[in-house]
Enzyme design. Structure first.
Site, PDB file in Angstrom:
ATOM      1  N   ARG A  67      10.704  51.948 -56.737  1.00 51.41           N
ATOM      2  CA  ARG A  67       9.381  51.695 -57.333  1.00 51.41           C
ATOM      3  C   ARG A  67       9.419  51.887 -58.847  1.00 51.41           C
ATOM      4  NH1 ARG A  67       5.446  55.274 -57.440  1.00 51.41           N
ATOM      5  NH2 ARG A  67       5.933  56.247 -55.437  1.00 51.41           N
ATOM      6  N   TYR A 122      -8.143  30.135 -63.208  1.00 46.91           N
ATOM      7  CA  TYR A 122      -7.774  30.135 -61.795  1.00 46.91           C
ATOM      8  C   TYR A 122      -8.807  30.953 -61.004  1.00 46.91           C
ATOM      9  CZ  TYR A 122      -5.240  31.639 -57.621  1.00 46.91           C
ATOM     10  OH  TYR A 122      -4.890  31.929 -56.336  1.00 46.91           O
ATOM     11  N   ASP A 187      -2.397  32.724 -69.636  1.00 44.98           N
ATOM     12  CA  ASP A 187      -1.796  32.377 -68.340  1.00 44.98           C
ATOM     13  C   ASP A 187      -1.037  31.065 -68.545  1.00 44.98           C
ATOM     14  OD1 ASP A 187      -1.270  31.400 -65.774  1.00 44.98           O
ATOM     15  OD2 ASP A 187      -2.983  32.453 -64.905  1.00 44.98           O
ATOM     16  N   LYS A 212       4.642  29.811 -58.508  1.00 47.42           N
ATOM     17  CA  LYS A 212       4.460  28.377 -58.702  1.00 47.42           C
ATOM     18  C   LYS A 212       5.754  27.761 -59.266  1.00 47.42           C
ATOM     19  CE  LYS A 212       0.379  29.661 -57.358  1.00 47.42           C
ATOM     20  NZ  LYS A 212      -0.718  29.988 -58.263  1.00 47.42           N
TER      21      LYS A 212
END
Ligand SMILES: *Cc1c(COP(=O)(O)O)cnc(C)c1O
Length: 403
Positions: A67, A122, A187, A212
């Site tokens: 982590r 988005y 973005d 994407k």
């Protein structure tokens, strides 16, 4: 080998792999360890301390726990940072986990709570901001109104260009200038570093839904933020504390996918340009949203955005009913959300990706979004033409109101 001064196509293939020859391997090493053997309490503890405060593992303390640090993830981050002209990058379990970390980090670092969001965004980003979950106070504006909408307590500005799903372009440099030092997050999911580098235009953070184009094969959910060293340390600290980390297998697949990103983007974009031009002549199509056709009134195509990209949205003359018909009639296109992969997808944003957006900001009911893949462009047009041509109005079931 050093990858400084290499062009994008060379970086795509070599960045983050600088030490492979020295290691005696050719493919990217994949380390799936969840924990790491500790040399001793003292060294392990100091390394833990360094990473929990946003730094990197110490030379003799090791990674301690995944982590906090994973070398496969760090390789992907290094490659993406170089391609985005940024000092560093931090990867997350999804684009939304990355956006969450960016907002939390910026509010914490600046001690301010106001987030200025430039619409359209988005749907998931819009939803996250509107939800109030992160304790941010959010207001929305359009790009030309940024200077007027900034407040003394504004922590950050969030924008997307080309925007999802209208493909509207926002002048990044103009927003950065209007921001007067307030950090701007761009973005860059639709453009990718192949077509646009917001860091060069003054953006403080560049976010990708790596799900994407970066992944490109529809098999990874991930997010990444490219930024400066200081910001990266703050993001890593939030990631270590909140746990929104990217699995190393995802990082491996993303890094592998980066190698073909430039050729994929160019080939998909060439297909999209042919299809968009053809769609402007199609009798079922009222309007084509595509850079260079619609949405670039400021001449940003070529200046800010180096190519059109491969996303197209269309307004159907038959409105919502035709959207229902087209999405269920295509066969080479897959009716599915997401985008940017090697295969072509079609979806109806108002019902799916942008469903949570407030009604006055939601995409039009007759708008469908196409993500153009690597198939033969003629085959894609034949598929679309069949779906667009055979439109029959569909009666909405009683009591159902269509968005
Ligand atoms: C998909 C998407 C996101 C969210 O990313 P996830 O990986 O789905 O969490 C953010 N921004 C844009 C532009 C997107 O298309």
């Amino acid at each position: 080998m050093t990858s400084a001064y290499l062009q994008l196509d060379s970086l795509a293939v070599h960045a983050g792999r600088e030490d492979l020859t020295e290691l005696g391997v050719h493919a990217l090493p994949l380390d799936l360890s969840s924990t790491n053997p500790l040399p001793n309490i003292e060294a392990g503890g100091l390394s833990y301390e360094a990473m929990a405060s946003g730094g990197t593992p110490t030379a003799d303390g090791g990674a301690v726990y995944a982590r906090l640090w994973n070398p496969t993830v760090a390789r992907f981050e290094s490659a993406l940072a170089q391609m985005e002209h940024a000092q560093a990058a931090v990867a997350f379990s999804s684009g939304m986990a990355a956006m969450t970390a960016a907002i939390l980090t910026t509010m914490k670092e600046t001690g301010r709570r106001h987030v200025l969001a430039v619409r359209p965004l988005y749907g998931g980003t819009d939803h996250l901001l509107a939800s109030g979950l992160l304790g941010a106070e959010v207001s929305y504006c359009s790009a030309p109104d940024v200077a007027a909408a900034i407040r003394p307590d504004t922590a950050m500005i969030v924008l997307e260009t080309p925007a999802n799903p209208t493909l509207e372009l926002v002048d990044i440099r103009a927003v950065v200038e209007a921001a007067q030092g307030v950090p701007v997050l761009v973005d860059n999911t639709f453009a990718t570093p192949v077509l646009q580098n917001p860091v060069d235009l003054g953006a403080a953070m560049v976010l990708h839904s790596a799900t994407k184009y970066l992944g490109g094969h529809g098999d990874v959910i991930a997010g990444v933020i490219a930024c400066g060293h200081e910001q990266a340390a703050a993001l890593r600290r939030v990631r270590a504390i909140t746990g929104g980390l990217l699995h190393p297998l995802g990082a491996y697949l993303l890094h592998r996918g980066l190698a073909t990103l430039p050729v994929r983007i160019r080939a998909q974009q060439a297909n999209a340009q042919r299809i968009a031009a053809w769609l402007t002549t199609h009798p079922s199509v009222a309007r084509v949203h595509f850079p260079g056709i619609e949405g670039d009134t400021q001449g940003l195509l070529g200046r800010q955005l180096r190519g059109t990209g491969a996303m197209i949205s269309i307004d159907l003359r038959g409105g919502f009913d035709q959207a229902v018909h087209v999405t269920s009639t295509v066969s080479l296109f897959t009716h599915a959300v997401s985008l940017g992969g090697v295969d072509s997808l079609i979806q109806h944003p108002a019902s799916l990706t942008h469903r949570p957006v407030a009604p006055d900001a939601r995409p039009a009911a007759g708008l469908v979004r196409l993500s153009i893949g690597l198939e033969d462009a003629e085959d894609l047009m034949t598929d679309l033409d069949r779906a667009l041509a055979t439109h029959r109005p569909i009666q909405a079931p009683a009591g159902v109101s269509h968005v």
